[in-house]
Scaffold this motif. Structure first.
Motif, PDB file in Angstrom:
ATOM      1  N   LYS A 276       0.835  -1.209   0.000  1.00  0.00           N
ATOM      2  CA  LYS A 276       0.000   0.000   0.000  1.00  0.00           C
ATOM      3  C   LYS A 276       0.866   1.254   0.000  1.00  0.00           C
ATOM      4  O   LYS A 276       0.655   2.175  -0.782  1.00  0.00           O
ATOM      5  CB  LYS A 276      -0.913  -0.007   1.230  1.00  0.00           C
ATOM      6  N   LEU A 277       1.851   1.273   0.898  1.00  0.00           N
ATOM      7  CA  LEU A 277       2.672   2.475   1.031  1.00  0.00           C
ATOM      8  C   LEU A 277       3.498   2.720  -0.218  1.00  0.00           C
ATOM      9  O   LEU A 277       3.578   3.833  -0.733  1.00  0.00           O
ATOM     10  CB  LEU A 277       3.568   2.358   2.272  1.00  0.00           C
ATOM     11  N   VAL A 278       4.125   1.638  -0.724  1.00  0.00           N
ATOM     12  CA  VAL A 278       4.986   1.796  -1.898  1.00  0.00           C
ATOM     13  C   VAL A 278       4.148   2.132  -3.134  1.00  0.00           C
ATOM     14  O   VAL A 278       4.543   2.966  -3.950  1.00  0.00           O
ATOM     15  CB  VAL A 278       5.824   0.517  -2.116  1.00  0.00           C
ATOM     16  N   GLU A 279       2.987   1.526  -3.236  1.00  0.00           N
ATOM     17  CA  GLU A 279       2.125   1.785  -4.389  1.00  0.00           C
ATOM     18  C   GLU A 279       1.789   3.278  -4.495  1.00  0.00           C
ATOM     19  O   GLU A 279       1.866   3.866  -5.563  1.00  0.00           O
ATOM     20  CB  GLU A 279       0.835   0.969  -4.240  1.00  0.00           C
ATOM     21  N   ASP A 280       1.459   3.878  -3.345  1.00  0.00           N
ATOM     22  CA  ASP A 280       1.130   5.300  -3.355  1.00  0.00           C
ATOM     23  C   ASP A 280       2.317   6.148  -3.792  1.00  0.00           C
ATOM     24  O   ASP A 280       2.175   7.080  -4.579  1.00  0.00           O
ATOM     25  CB  ASP A 280       0.695   5.744  -1.954  1.00  0.00           C
ATOM     26  N   GLN A 281       3.483   5.817  -3.272  1.00  0.00           N
ATOM     27  CA  GLN A 281       4.676   6.566  -3.648  1.00  0.00           C
ATOM     28  C   GLN A 281       4.937   6.437  -5.143  1.00  0.00           C
ATOM     29  O   GLN A 281       5.238   7.408  -5.824  1.00  0.00           O
ATOM     30  CB  GLN A 281       5.896   6.062  -2.863  1.00  0.00           C
ATOM     31  N   LEU A 282       4.803   5.198  -5.618  1.00  0.00           N
ATOM     32  CA  LEU A 282       5.103   4.954  -7.030  1.00  0.00           C
ATOM     33  C   LEU A 282       4.122   5.678  -7.937  1.00  0.00           C
ATOM     34  O   LEU A 282       4.496   6.172  -8.997  1.00  0.00           O
ATOM     35  CB  LEU A 282       5.076   3.448  -7.322  1.00  0.00           C
ATOM     36  N   GLN A 283       2.858   5.733  -7.500  1.00  0.00           N
ATOM     37  CA  GLN A 283       1.865   6.387  -8.351  1.00  0.00           C
ATOM     38  C   GLN A 283       2.173   7.875  -8.519  1.00  0.00           C
ATOM     39  O   GLN A 283       1.783   8.483  -9.506  1.00  0.00           O
ATOM     40  CB  GLN A 283       0.460   6.189  -7.766  1.00  0.00           C
ATOM     41  N   VAL A 284       2.876   8.446  -7.564  1.00  0.00           N
ATOM     42  CA  VAL A 284       3.282   9.843  -7.680  1.00  0.00           C
ATOM     43  C   VAL A 284       4.601   9.938  -8.443  1.00  0.00           C
ATOM     44  O   VAL A 284       4.781  10.757  -9.341  1.00  0.00           O
ATOM     45  CB  VAL A 284       3.456  10.465  -6.271  1.00  0.00           C
ATOM     46  N   TYR A 296       2.386   1.824 -14.263  1.00  0.00           N
ATOM     47  CA  TYR A 296       3.786   1.390 -14.240  1.00  0.00           C
ATOM     48  C   TYR A 296       4.148   0.682 -12.946  1.00  0.00           C
ATOM     49  O   TYR A 296       5.070  -0.116 -12.911  1.00  0.00           O
ATOM     50  CB  TYR A 296       4.718   2.580 -14.448  1.00  0.00           C
ATOM     51  N   GLU A 297       3.419   1.006 -11.869  1.00  0.00           N
ATOM     52  CA  GLU A 297       3.786   0.385 -10.584  1.00  0.00           C
ATOM     53  C   GLU A 297       3.667  -1.137 -10.662  1.00  0.00           C
ATOM     54  O   GLU A 297       4.394  -1.861  -9.982  1.00  0.00           O
ATOM     55  CB  GLU A 297       2.967   0.962  -9.429  1.00  0.00           C
ATOM     56  N   VAL A 298       2.788  -1.593 -11.551  1.00  0.00           N
ATOM     57  CA  VAL A 298       2.648  -3.041 -11.712  1.00  0.00           C
ATOM     58  C   VAL A 298       3.962  -3.651 -12.186  1.00  0.00           C
ATOM     59  O   VAL A 298       4.375  -4.717 -11.732  1.00  0.00           O
ATOM     60  CB  VAL A 298       1.509  -3.361 -12.716  1.00  0.00           C
ATOM     61  N   ILE A 299       4.635  -2.919 -13.097  1.00  0.00           N
ATOM     62  CA  ILE A 299       5.909  -3.420 -13.618  1.00  0.00           C
ATOM     63  C   ILE A 299       6.937  -3.478 -12.498  1.00  0.00           C
ATOM     64  O   ILE A 299       7.650  -4.467 -12.330  1.00  0.00           O
ATOM     65  CB  ILE A 299       6.408  -2.510 -14.756  1.00  0.00           C
ATOM     66  N   VAL A 300       6.986  -2.390 -11.698  1.00  0.00           N
ATOM     67  CA  VAL A 300       7.942  -2.364 -10.585  1.00  0.00           C
ATOM     68  C   VAL A 300       7.660  -3.525  -9.632  1.00  0.00           C
ATOM     69  O   VAL A 300       8.575  -4.250  -9.226  1.00  0.00           O
ATOM     70  CB  VAL A 300       7.863  -1.020  -9.832  1.00  0.00           C
ATOM     71  N   PHE A 301       6.372  -3.745  -9.318  1.00  0.00           N
ATOM     72  CA  PHE A 301       6.033  -4.836  -8.405  1.00  0.00           C
ATOM     73  C   PHE A 301       6.459  -6.180  -8.971  1.00  0.00           C
ATOM     74  O   PHE A 301       6.967  -7.036  -8.253  1.00  0.00           O
ATOM     75  CB  PHE A 301       4.528  -4.851  -8.113  1.00  0.00           C
ATOM     76  N   GLY A 302       6.271  -6.338 -10.258  1.00  0.00           N
ATOM     77  CA  GLY A 302       6.678  -7.584 -10.905  1.00  0.00           C
ATOM     78  C   GLY A 302       8.165  -7.839 -10.714  1.00  0.00           C
ATOM     79  O   GLY A 302       8.582  -8.936 -10.341  1.00  0.00           O
ATOM     80  N   LEU A 303       8.945  -6.782 -10.942  1.00  0.00           N
ATOM     81  CA  LEU A 303      10.396  -6.924 -10.795  1.00  0.00           C
ATOM     82  C   LEU A 303      10.759  -7.221  -9.352  1.00  0.00           C
ATOM     83  O   LEU A 303      11.574  -8.105  -9.068  1.00  0.00           O
ATOM     84  CB  LEU A 303      11.102  -5.633 -11.248  1.00  0.00           C
ATOM     85  N   VAL A 304      10.120  -6.488  -8.433  1.00  0.00           N
ATOM     86  CA  VAL A 304      10.418  -6.700  -7.008  1.00  0.00           C
ATOM     87  C   VAL A 304      10.089  -8.140  -6.612  1.00  0.00           C
ATOM     88  O   VAL A 304      10.853  -8.794  -5.905  1.00  0.00           O
ATOM     89  CB  VAL A 304       9.626  -5.706  -6.130  1.00  0.00           C
ATOM     90  N   LEU A 305       8.965  -8.626  -7.122  1.00  0.00           N
ATOM     91  CA  LEU A 305       8.557  -9.985  -6.763  1.00  0.00           C
ATOM     92  C   LEU A 305       9.620 -11.004  -7.181  1.00  0.00           C
ATOM     93  O   LEU A 305       9.981 -11.894  -6.410  1.00  0.00           O
ATOM     94  CB  LEU A 305       7.220 -10.329  -7.421  1.00  0.00           C
TER      95      LEU A 305
END
Ligand code: ADP
Ligand code: MG
Length: 607
Positions: A276-284, A296-305
Motif C-alpha cells: 500500500k505504502l509503496v504503491e502510493d509513492q510509485l503512483q506519484v 507502471y507500478e505493476v511493472i515495478v512490483f513484478g520486478l520486485v517480486l
C-alpha cells in the motif's frame, strides 16, 4: 525459516502483554492527531491484510497457490452491497449471507480443483478468478461494469460507522481477531495437520490425516477471510464495481503475502502495508520520472517480486523480526513452548494384540510397475511381539512391499490382512487408524516445526479438536495430552532433551529417531521401520539397536526393513530375505546367515 516465532506460547509477563499493548496502540490511533490520509491508508492495509492472511494459510502453510482470492473478496462485497441496497438488509446479516455463499462457492471450486496437482491448481484459480469477475461484470442485476452505488453505512448499536476513523475500528478489530484466530489455529492439532500438507501427502496420510480434507478446509478458510474483507470493503467504499476484484488484484494479494512472508501470519500485514505504502509513492513518482501516467507500478512490483523470490523466499517478515529481536529481544515473548502439560491426562490407548497372536498376513503380494515386477508374490506373517526383518540388496523390493502393506501403493494382486481384517485397498490413513505406523526410508518431517510438534503429529488420530475449537482455544486440555504423549515417546527413545529444537536442525540420526517417536505416538500395534539405520554412524546405529530392543521388550511388534544384514542379525526373531522382488528365504537369523542363497544374493550385488 522462522515460522515458529508466531507459534510460541505465552511466556514472560511483558512478552505476554506486548502483542496486546501493540494492538491497544493501533486501536488508539484514530484518537490521536493522525491525518485522515493515514487513517485511510491503514484502513486499506487492514482490508488487504485480511485477504493475504488467507493466502498465508493457503500458500504459505498449506502450499497451495491461488491467484483467485480477489474473486472471493468480490463475492463478499457484492452479496452485501446487493442485499443492503436492494432489500435494505442489515449489513450485520448480509455479512453472514456473504460468508455462507462464499463457503458454498469455495466448496464447489474445491471439489473441482483441489485434487489437481502441480501447475494445474494455480491455473485453475486464474480460470475461476476470471469467471467470477466476468460474472460480476455482466450481471444486469449487479449493475454490470458500473456496479452498485449507494451502499449503506454499517451501524454499530445505532452509531453509523461513516468516517474513516470509526470504520478503522471495525476493520482492525476484524483483522486482528482474524490474525489471532489463525495464530491459534496453526498452533493446534488441526494446524499441525494443515502444516503437514507441505511435508508430503504420504507422511500426513500415514499419520491418519486426510490431506484432501485439510486442503478443502484451508481453501474455505482463506475464502472466508477474503469474503469478510469484501464485506468491509463494500461498506467502506459505499459502492462496488468489478474492477477491484479482477484477476490483477488477485495477483497483487499473492504478491503481498509473498513479499511480507507467506510463512507467517504477520507477514500478511507486513506485505499489505508495504504494498500500500509503496504503491502510493510509485503512483506519484513514476509518472514524474516517465513523463506519462499508466500502471507502471505493476511493472515495478513484478520486478520486485522476482527479486524477493530469488533472494528472500521467506519474504521480509523474518528480516523485520530479526531487526526487532536485535533491538527489543528481551521484551518479546519467548519462542520456546512453555512446558505446561506435566499433569495432563494420558491419551487413550488401543486394545493391543496378545503376544503370539497373528498380526500381519501378507499373502502373495504383487506389485508391477509397467513391465517391472517389483514385488513378486511375496508371502510372510508376523505374530504379535516379534521383530521381523525384511532384508535384501538395494532394489530388491523391500520399500515397495512396505508401501503395499501400509496402503501407500495398491497391490497388483494378492492380499494383506491385519489383525484378522483385510486391509488391501484401504487408504493408508485408514490402515494407520487400525494400528500400523511407519517411518520412511527418506525421513519425512516438517523441518520448521519443533521435534515435539513433529511427534505430536503422531497423536493426530488419538485426538479430536477441530478448527473452531482451536480458534477459541477450547482445545488446550487435549493439546496438553498430545504434548505429554509426544514428550513421553521422545523420552522413551532418549530424545527428551531435544524436544524444543527445530526438526530441520537435527542431524540424520536424531531425525530418524524422531520419526520413530512420531510413529510410537500413534500407539501402534505394529511398527514398520524402513531402513532406520541407513546413513547412521556406528554409534548411532548402536543407540538405535538399543532403542529397538527396548521396544521389543516392551512387547511391541516391529517389521524392520534393512539393507545392512549385520544390523538385523542380533535384533530380529525372524528374517525374510528378498531379491529381485521375490522372497528368497524366510527363517531365524541363524538359518538366514547359514544360507548359501543369501550369501550369493548379497555377494552378487556388492561386487
Ligand atoms: P528396496 O527398498 O528393496 O531397495 P524398492 O522397493 O525401492 O527396493 O524398489 C524395487 C524395484 O522397484 C526397483 O527396481 C525400483 O526401481 C522399482 N520401483 C520402486 N518404486 C517404483 C515406482 N514408483 N515406479 C517404478 N518403479 C519403481
Ligand atoms: Mg528401500
Amino acid at each position: 525459516m522462522t515460522t515458529t516465532t508466531s507459534i510460541s506460547s505465552s511466556g514472560s509477563p511483558i512478552g505476554r502483554y506486548l502483542p496486546l499493548a501493540l494492538a491497544a496502540i493501533l486501536l488508539a490511533l484514530p484518537q490521536l492527531p493522525v491525518p485522515e490520509f493515514w487513517i485511510t491508508q491503514l484502513n486499506y492495509i487492514g482490508l488487504w491484510a485480511l485477504v493475504s492472511l488467507g493466502l498465508v494459510l493457503l500458500t504459505g502453510v498449506a502450499g497451495l497457490t491461488s491467484f483467485g482470492q480477489a474473486a472471493f473478496v468480490g463475492l463478499g462485497a457484492y452479496t452485501s452491497a446487493f442485499l443492503a441496497t436492494k432489500f435494505a438488509v442489515s449489513p450485520w446479516i448480509t455479512v453472514w449471507v456473504g460468508v455462507a455463499i462464499t463457503i458454498v462457492v469455495a466448496l464447489v471450486l474445491a471439489a473441482i480443483t483441489l485434487r489437481m496437482s502441480g501447475h494445474y491448481l494455480p491455473l485453475a484459480t486464474i480460470a475461476w478468478g476470471l469467471s467470477l469477475y466476468y460474472t460480476m461484470s455482466n450481471m444486469e442485476f449487479l449493475g454490470k461494469y458500473d456496479g452498485i452505488l449507494g451502499v449503506p453505512v454499517i451501524e454499530f448499536f445505532g452509531i453509523p460507522l461513516q468516517s474513516g476513523r470509526s470504520y478503522f475500528y471495525l476493520i482492525w478489530i476484524v483483522a486482528l481477531l482474524a490474525a489471532v484466530a489463525v495464530v491459534r489455529l496453526l498452533d493446534s492439532r488441526t494446524g499441525r495437520a494443515i502444516r503437514s500438507l507441505k511435508g508430503g501427502i504420504t507422511m500426513a496420510e500415514a499419520m491418519g490425516i486426510s490431506t484432501y480434507r485439510y486442503k478443502v478446509i484451508v481453501f474455505v478458510l482463506a475464502a472466508i477471510l477474503a469474503s469478510l474483507s469484501g464485506w468491509l470493503f463494500a461498506h467502506f467504499q459505499r459502492t462496488v464495481n468489478p474492477s477491484p476484484f479482477a484477476i490483477s488484484k488477485g495477483i497483487e494479494f499473492l504478491f503481498m503475502a509473498v513479499l511480507g512472508g507467506v510463512g507467517n501470519v504477520w507477514g500478511a500485514f507486513t506485505g499489505a502495508a508495504l504494498v500500500k505504502l509503496v504503491e502510493d509513492q510509485l503512483q506519484v513518482l513514476l509518472p514524474r520520472l516517465l513523463g506519462s501516467s499508466g500502471n507502471y507500478e505493476v511493472i515495478v512490483f513484478g520486478l520486485v517480486l522476482v527479486i524477493v523470490l530469488k533472494y528472500a523466499p521467506q519474504g521480509l517478515w523474518p528480516y523485520l523480526m530479526k531487526a526487532v529481536q536485535a533491538v527489543a529481544g528481551r521484551w518479546l515473548p519467548p519462542t520456546q513452548r512453555v512446558r505446561d502439560w506435566g499433569d495432563a491426562a494420558k491419551l487413550e490407548e488401543r486394545d493391543k494384540p496378545r503376544r503370539g497372536e497373528l498380526l500381519l498376513e501378507v499373502d502373495k503380494a504383487r506389485k508391477q510397475f509397467g513391465g517391472l515386477v517389483a514385488v513378486n508374490d511375496v508371502s510372510f506373517t508376523i505374530r504379535a511381539g516379534d521383530i521381523v526383518g525384511l532384508i535384501g540388496p538395494n532394489g530388491a523390493g523391500k520399500s515397495t512391499t512396505f508401501n503395499l502393506i501400509t496402503g501407500v501403493l495398491e497391490l497388483t494382486s494378492g492380499s494383506v490382512r491385519f489383525r484378522g481384517q483385510p486391509v488391501s485397498g484401504l487408504p493408508s490413513r485408514e490402515i494407520a487408524r487400525r494400528g500400523m505406523s511407519r517411518t520412511f526410508q527418506h525421513v519425512k518431517m516438517l523441518p520448521d516445526m519443533t521435534v515435539l510438534e513433529n511427534v505430536a503429529l503422531g497423536g493426530y488420530l488419538r485426538s479430536h479438536a477441530g478448527v473452531v475449537k482451536a480458534m477459541l482455544r477450547l482445545d488446550r486440555d487435549e493439546e496438553k495430552r498430545l504434548f505429554l504423549e509426544a514428550e513421553t515417546q521422545l523420552e522413551r527413545i532418549g530424545m527428551g532433551g531435544q524436544m524444543h529444537e527445530l526438526a530441520g536442525n537435527l542431524a540424520l540420526g536424531p531425525q530418524r529417531l524422531m520419526e520413530i517417536a512420531r510413529a510410537l505416538a500413534t500407539d501402534p500395534a505394529l511398527l514398520l521401520l524402513d531402513e532406520p539405520a541407513a546413513g547412521l554412524r556406528h554409534k548411532e546405529k548402536q543407540a538405535l539397536a538399543a532403542v529397538l530392543r527396548q521396544l521389543k521388550d516392551e512387547g511391541l511388534s516391529i517389521l524392520l526393513v534393512e539393507h545392512d544384514m549385520d544390523f538385523v542379525m542380533n535384533l530380529t526373531d525372524r528374517i525374510v530375505v528378498m531379491e529381485f522382488g521375490t522372497r528368497l528365504i524366510e527363517g531365524t537369523p541363524a538359518e538366514v546367515q547359514a544360507s548359501p542363497k543369501v550369501r550369493a544374493a548379497y555377494l552378487g550385488t556388492e561386487h
